[in-house]
Design an enzyme around this catalytic site. Structure first.
Site, PDB file in Angstrom:
ATOM      1  N   LEU A  71      -5.179  -3.545   0.202  1.00 22.16           N
ATOM      2  CA  LEU A  71      -6.125  -3.710  -0.892  1.00 22.16           C
ATOM      3  C   LEU A  71      -6.834  -2.396  -1.219  1.00 22.16           C
ATOM      4  CD1 LEU A  71      -7.610  -7.082   0.359  1.00 22.16           C
ATOM      5  CD2 LEU A  71      -6.088  -6.788  -1.613  1.00 22.16           C
ATOM      6  N   HIS A 107      -6.520 -10.366  12.865  1.00 23.32           N
ATOM      7  CA  HIS A 107      -5.581  -9.331  13.276  1.00 23.32           C
ATOM      8  C   HIS A 107      -5.101  -9.617  14.696  1.00 23.32           C
ATOM      9  CE1 HIS A 107      -3.722  -5.366  13.346  1.00 23.32           C
ATOM     10  NE2 HIS A 107      -4.246  -5.183  14.543  1.00 23.32           N
ATOM     11  N   ASP A 164      -8.069  -2.442   9.207  1.00 25.89           N
ATOM     12  CA  ASP A 164      -8.358  -3.074  10.502  1.00 25.89           C
ATOM     13  C   ASP A 164      -9.544  -2.423  11.221  1.00 25.89           C
ATOM     14  OD1 ASP A 164      -6.156  -4.734  10.099  1.00 25.89           O
ATOM     15  OD2 ASP A 164      -4.788  -3.347  11.091  1.00 25.89           O
TER      16      ASP A 164
END
Length: 215
Positions: A94, A110, A146
């Site tokens: 994104l 995750h 992340d």
């Protein structure tokens, strides 16, 4: 009032199903109002329809740029009155624009104990590094991959003879438990984002531990 949540998927949507099942229970502070995919053939779409959830497809290949693709997604999310987004196997990176527009309202799961093993192939890398404890993390999404503030984690032992597949299967069980828990926490205010960190309103027992190998 239950918060309106969209789940974004690209594939089978197993974590999406766990969220839908949790949200259908009494007293859950969120309602899955939309399942959105960037792939028309995503198997999770049919699973969502079977559960009576509204679905939509915005095919990224039909948009000339990432920005145009994300603008179309954003417009649809606003149209559906979405308050929070859960990424569940959504295989698109994104842009900063989209992430910042949904800051504090978009979470991801995750398959590692972040900040360890960001990115892909987490189970292979964990085995190669020889860690004895691995797991999964739910975090707020930020522009850096992340790297967002952590809401919840679950850990599993790595055992002799583990393969990527066996380790992934055990972690997936925990993902299906952890993601609904994290969504509940942000929707009922138990966990909130303040100044780039997650703040919790409840205390918990700090005496437990997972050991691998166990004594």
């Amino acid at each position: 009032m239950a918060r309106r949540v969209a789940v974004l998927i690209s594939g089978r949507g197993s974590n999406m199903v766990s969220l839908v099942e949790a949200a259908s229970g009494p007293g859950f502070p969120a309602r899955i109002a939309l399942v959105l995919s960037n792939r028309p053939d995503a198997a999770g779409l049919e699973r969502a329809r079977a559960a009576g959830i509204a679905t939509a497809v915005i095919d990224h290949t039909q948009h000339p740029t990432r920005e145009r693709f994300e603008q179309a997604m954003d417009a649809l999310l606003v149209e559906h009155g979405i308050e929070f987004i859960c990424l569940a196997g959504f295989m698109r990176v994104l842009t900063d624009w989209f992430v910042e527009r949904w800051t504090g309202r978009m979470i991801n799961i995750h398959p590692s104990l972040l900040p360890l093993f960001r990115g892909v192939n987490t189970h292979r890398r964990a085995l190669e590094e020889g860690v004895l404890i691995h797991g999964c993390t739910v975090h707020f999404v930020v522009p850096e991959l992340d790297a967002g503030p952590i809401i919840a984690q679950a850990a599993v032992p790595v055992v002799p003879g583990d393969t990527e597949e066996s380790l992934a299967a055990r972690i997936l069980v925990q993902e299906h438990r952890l993601y609904p828990q994290a969504l509940r926490m942000i929707c009922d205010g138990t966990a909130r984002l303040e100044n780039g960190r997650v703040v919790f309103s409840n205390d918990w027992d700090a005496g437990g531990a997972l050991r691998s190998p166990s004594p």
